[in-house]
Enzyme design. Sequence first.
Site, PDB file in Angstrom:
ATOM      1  N   ASN A 225       0.835  -1.195   0.000  1.00 49.32           N
ATOM      2  CA  ASN A 225       0.000   0.000   0.000  1.00 49.32           C
ATOM      3  C   ASN A 225       0.877   1.255   0.000  1.00 49.32           C
ATOM      4  OD1 ASN A 225      -2.292   1.545  -0.035  1.00 49.32           O
ATOM      5  ND2 ASN A 225      -3.114   0.802   1.907  1.00 49.32           N
ATOM      6  N   HIS A 256      -8.830   3.655   8.775  1.00 51.40           N
ATOM      7  CA  HIS A 256      -9.466   2.436   8.285  1.00 51.40           C
ATOM      8  C   HIS A 256     -10.849   2.225   8.891  1.00 51.40           C
ATOM      9  CE1 HIS A 256      -5.450   1.184   6.768  1.00 51.40           C
ATOM     10  NE2 HIS A 256      -6.153   0.425   5.950  1.00 51.40           N
TER      11      HIS A 256
END
Length: 347
Positions: A225, A256
């Site tokens: 990522n 998140h």
Amino acid sequence: AVVSTQSTGAHAYRMYTDYNGLYRRLDFTGPTMIITMKVTSLACSLYDGTHRKEEELNSDQKMLAIRRVPSLIEYLSYTFCFTSILSGPTFNLQDYCKFIDGTDAIEGKAKPSGILPSLIKLLAAVFFISWTFVFDSNLGPFFDKEWRNSHSFLYVAGYLYSAEVIYHCNYYFAWIIADSVSNLSGFGFNGYDEKGSAKWDKITNVYPHKTECSSSLKVLVENWNVGTALWLRRVCYERSVYSPTAMTYLLSATWHGFYPGYYGCFMSMSSFTLTSRKLRRYVRPKFLGSTGLKMFYDALTTVCSLFLFSYAGIQFKIHSFEMLSTFYRYFYCVPHLVCLFLYIFCP
């Protein structure tokens, strides 16, 4: 503040409607997270360019600093770019504007076509997603007490590790297909390498071979990522005045969502990263005396890095306190305790 509040509300709603994460559905929180990254990155770059002195900025901040407020069409086009709105990757406004106006090409050379690299990445994405149809990444059996008791510790640990590796393939597919779409549109050209071949990795978001075969936890995280790692570094790590590593992982968990496993995952990674960094400075020089010792050290740290990354990553999939507690009890929090011991007593 507005986009952060909206993102927080979206995550709270998702957790309220799907506490255990049983439905595993795609919803609007994904695009909201992408927009949050883009808007906060833009805000930091604008602040650096208009409110901070040149000598206060590092080289990266100087390059990304924005001296004027972008127009409405520039802002909306950048924020809602169709190639990245669903799964990323994120990118900075300067690179996007250069792509739009055509100035991302090398002076004196025509910009190469992105069709071939796009097709290659498409095939890679299909390769990774195909593994998820052959092997299972479901953690369900682990939470069945009878199943756990009927298998050895090594079998259970091996099952969890393999499930985590297969779970990675979902992310590889999403990020590589997004990179492929961007390249097909002409975005992602990054000049030429020493052999004169065109590079299309400006916004590449993951390097699977480096993620699965890294001898350093730091390198592993940097290649997983990538866009989000850069965003976290630029908006949090480089601007935090207290414990940048812990603050960065805390921001990552909050970004998140609010599932317990997210915080278990990123707080675990914070402690693992701090310990591995300290241990590497002290231990690594002792293994550089010979090729054999260096190879042994690399092999050992590769195994440890993959184990710790998977141990933390499994927690990311756990969406309830009860299940997270079961996971910790099964492993007796040994990785955390070992890291704490090493961090305290390592010089």
